[in-house]
Design a protein around this motif. Structure first.
Motif, PDB file in Angstrom:
ATOM      1  N   TYR A   1       0.805  -1.219   0.000  1.00  0.00           N
ATOM      2  CA  TYR A   1       0.000   0.000   0.000  1.00  0.00           C
ATOM      3  C   TYR A   1       0.845   1.279   0.000  1.00  0.00           C
ATOM      4  N   TYR A   2       2.130   1.156   0.386  1.00  0.00           N
ATOM      5  CA  TYR A   2       2.994   2.339   0.368  1.00  0.00           C
ATOM      6  C   TYR A   2       3.559   2.614  -1.033  1.00  0.00           C
TER       7      TYR A   2
ATOM      8  N   VAL B   1       6.905   4.479  -1.415  1.00  0.00           N
ATOM      9  CA  VAL B   1       7.160   5.826  -0.881  1.00  0.00           C
ATOM     10  C   VAL B   1       6.750   5.898   0.598  1.00  0.00           C
ATOM     11  N   LYS B   2       6.857   7.096   1.182  1.00  0.00           N
ATOM     12  CA  LYS B   2       6.770   7.180   2.633  1.00  0.00           C
ATOM     13  C   LYS B   2       5.355   7.161   3.222  1.00  0.00           C
TER      14      LYS B   2
ATOM     15  N   PHE C   1       0.800   7.015   2.512  1.00  0.00           N
ATOM     16  CA  PHE C   1      -0.263   6.554   1.606  1.00  0.00           C
ATOM     17  C   PHE C   1      -0.638   7.646   0.602  1.00  0.00           C
TER      18      PHE C   1
ATOM     19  N   LEU D   1      -6.488   3.400   2.031  1.00  0.00           N
ATOM     20  CA  LEU D   1      -6.084   3.867   3.358  1.00  0.00           C
ATOM     21  C   LEU D   1      -6.068   5.390   3.482  1.00  0.00           C
TER      22      LEU D   1
ATOM     23  N   TYR E   1     -13.134   6.291   9.282  1.00  0.00           N
ATOM     24  CA  TYR E   1     -12.170   6.266  10.377  1.00  0.00           C
ATOM     25  C   TYR E   1     -10.865   5.659   9.871  1.00  0.00           C
TER      26      TYR E   1
ATOM     27  N   THR F   1      -7.669   3.186   9.752  1.00  0.00           N
ATOM     28  CA  THR F   1      -7.606   1.771  10.095  1.00  0.00           C
ATOM     29  C   THR F   1      -7.139   1.560  11.535  1.00  0.00           C
ATOM     30  N   GLU F   2      -6.209   2.408  11.979  1.00  0.00           N
ATOM     31  CA  GLU F   2      -5.657   2.251  13.327  1.00  0.00           C
ATOM     32  C   GLU F   2      -6.725   2.386  14.400  1.00  0.00           C
ATOM     33  N   TYR F   3      -7.809   3.076  14.087  1.00  0.00           N
ATOM     34  CA  TYR F   3      -8.886   3.251  15.051  1.00  0.00           C
ATOM     35  C   TYR F   3      -9.607   1.929  15.309  1.00  0.00           C
TER      36      TYR F   3
ATOM     37  N   ASN G   1     -12.207   0.503  13.853  1.00  0.00           N
ATOM     38  CA  ASN G   1     -13.665   0.495  13.874  1.00  0.00           C
ATOM     39  C   ASN G   1     -14.225  -0.613  12.983  1.00  0.00           C
ATOM     40  N   THR G   2     -15.307  -1.226  13.433  1.00  0.00           N
ATOM     41  CA  THR G   2     -15.938  -2.237  12.588  1.00  0.00           C
ATOM     42  C   THR G   2     -16.939  -1.556  11.660  1.00  0.00           C
TER      43      THR G   2
ATOM     44  N   ASN H   1     -27.926  10.409   6.819  1.00  0.00           N
ATOM     45  CA  ASN H   1     -26.610  10.897   7.237  1.00  0.00           C
ATOM     46  C   ASN H   1     -25.716   9.789   7.785  1.00  0.00           C
ATOM     47  N   ASP H   2     -25.831   8.600   7.192  1.00  0.00           N
ATOM     48  CA  ASP H   2     -25.022   7.473   7.635  1.00  0.00           C
ATOM     49  C   ASP H   2     -23.837   7.283   6.677  1.00  0.00           C
TER      50      ASP H   2
END
Lengths: 116, 319
Positions: free
Chosen positions: B37-38, B41-42, B44, B129, B137, B139-141, B143-144, B184-185
């Motif tokens: 995914y990178y 490079v440094k 996303f 990403l 959100y 990915t680090e968060y 959330n499902t 608003n979902d």
């Protein structure tokens, strides 16, 4: 018996969290805050210390314990230093969890890159 | 109003790049793919800029261009601006979320059709990403997501709209209206975009005196599995007609075992599926491409405003 209680309490709390997550638009952050507040309320009603006595780590590793610790710290601060002591004492009990979380997160963010 | 008819406008060349998940999907015949995914490079965002640059550079090898039209999902269409700054070509930045590519094609077709340009590059991209962080959100968060949510596709697509004859002809198109039915979902974009999509399809058919049956295929952008069934229901209820030959790029893109929730999304979704799958099938000849975009911004969704949506349509003849 305490092992069984620990398992049961954590499992029930996790189940409640999962039910909220599956059926509402609340995210993990919302649920964490919600459980913290519930922990503080249970602590105020003197239920949380009883849960810790019965379930041990099953109660102390939960995020609700953070709410409990906030209340206990605030109350102790009030007892020793008066009104301003509430603010001075609020985070004393939970300092271990907060400080270690911040530092570990910092170190890990340096060591690793985010992935998918 | 809103419908346009073009004379002598063709899609000449195109270049496609797909990401790690997409190279294992149903897409075939893409020009380039990458595993990380990178992308070497440094960050996303830089990876997404690199994708767009590769697309533009490969298209520039083939012909001189008069304009570069770009659009993407990141703040202030940053990716296209950073990708485009390397080339001294007049730049037009567009944003209509996941309908950006169709909007680009429409603008390019107008310029070519009016003899103001000969060759125009239209480029767009999305990166899973960067976009998930932008709209939902990070990915680090952790959330499902519910099954109604879509998963942003990683890839970049560029095409040259030209007056030079080729086997893909752009016939006509319709700019859509902004439609907001009060949802608003952010995890249910299909429901947000389906009414806009239906409106644009209806307007396009009405203004061009066409029937649904006149098209071999109506290819929608990224409604997802839930969204495309909402579209069919909505069209039947509101316009009293059955949409039979509809395919949704997002829901068709991934294989069932790829766990992409309701399907793929992002501005590259529709063109990727069109160039890497539909064209090589050689089965469909008259195609209506309908790009659908959800025009929300996280700040306003957090203020509990509802999500407006847009859809643009373009009619294509593949010879």
């Amino acid at each position: 018996m305490i092992y069984f209680n620990a398992f049961l309490l954590s499992a029930v709390v996790c189940m409640i969290g999962q039910i909220i997550l599956d059926n509402t638009k609340l995210t993990a952050g919302h649920i964490t805050s919600l459980f913290t507040v519930i922990g503080a309320i249970l602590s105020f009603l003197d239920i949380y210390p009883w849960l810790i006595k019965k379930a041990g780590a099953g109660a102390t590793i939960l995020i609700a314990n953070f709410g409990h610790m906030l209340l206990v710290g605030g109350m102790e601060g009030f007892a020793s230093q008066g009104f301003l002591g509430i603010f001075a004492g609020l985070l004393t009990k939970s300092s271990l969890a907060i400080t270690s979380a911040v530092i570990i997160a910092f170190v890990l963010s340096i060591l690793f890159k985010p992935k998918d | 109003m809103g419908s346009l008819v073009f004379a002598k406008v063709y899609l000449n060349d195109y270049f496609t790049i797909v990401g790690p998940k997409e190279q294992k999907s149903k897409l075939k015949d893409f020009n380039l793919s990458f595993d990380d995914y990178y992308f070497g490079v440094k960050s996303f965002e830089m990876a997404e800029i690199k994708m767009q640059r590769l697309v533009i550079e490969n298209l520039l090898k083939k012909s001189q261009v008069d304009y570069l039209i770009g659009g993407d999902l990141i703040n202030q269409i940053a990716i296209s601006s950073y990708a485009g700054k390397e080339y001294k070509i007049p730049f037009i930045g567009v944003y209509s979320a996941c309908a950006s590519f169709i909007e680009e094609l429409l603008l390019a077709s107008l310029l070519v059709s009016s003899n103001n340009a000969q060759n125009i590059i239209c480029v767009t991209s999305s990166h899973n990403l960067t976009a998930e962080r932008q709209y939902r959100y990070p990915t680090e968060y952790g959330n499902t997501k519910p099954h109604t949510a879509t998963s942003t596709a990683t890839g970049s697509v560029g095409a040259i709209v030209s007056s030079k004859k080729s086997n893909i002809k752009i016939v006509s198109g319709t700019f859509g209206k902004i439609i907001d039915l009060g949802i608003n979902d952010v995890n249910h974009m299909g429901a947000v975009m389906a009414p806009a999509c239906a409106d644009t399809i209806f307007e396009h058919l009405k203004n061009n005196n066409k029937n649904i049956k006149d098209y071999d295929l109506i290819l929608t952008g990224d409604l997802g599995k839930v969204g495309v069934s909402i579209l069919k229901d909505y069209y039947k209820t509101v316009y009293k007609k059955t949409l039979s030959n509809v395919l949704d790029s997002g829901s068709e893109m991934y294989k069932p075992d790829q766990d992409a929730y309701a399907g793929g999304s992002g501005p590259c979704c529709l063109p990727l599926y069109f160039f890497c799958k539909i064209i090589s099938m050689k089965k469909y000849h008259r195609i209506l491409l309908v790009g659908t975009g959800s025009l929300h911004t996280p700040a306003l969704v957090n203020q509990h405003l509802t999500i407006p949506a847009i859809a643009h349509a373009i009619e294509i003849e593949v010879l």
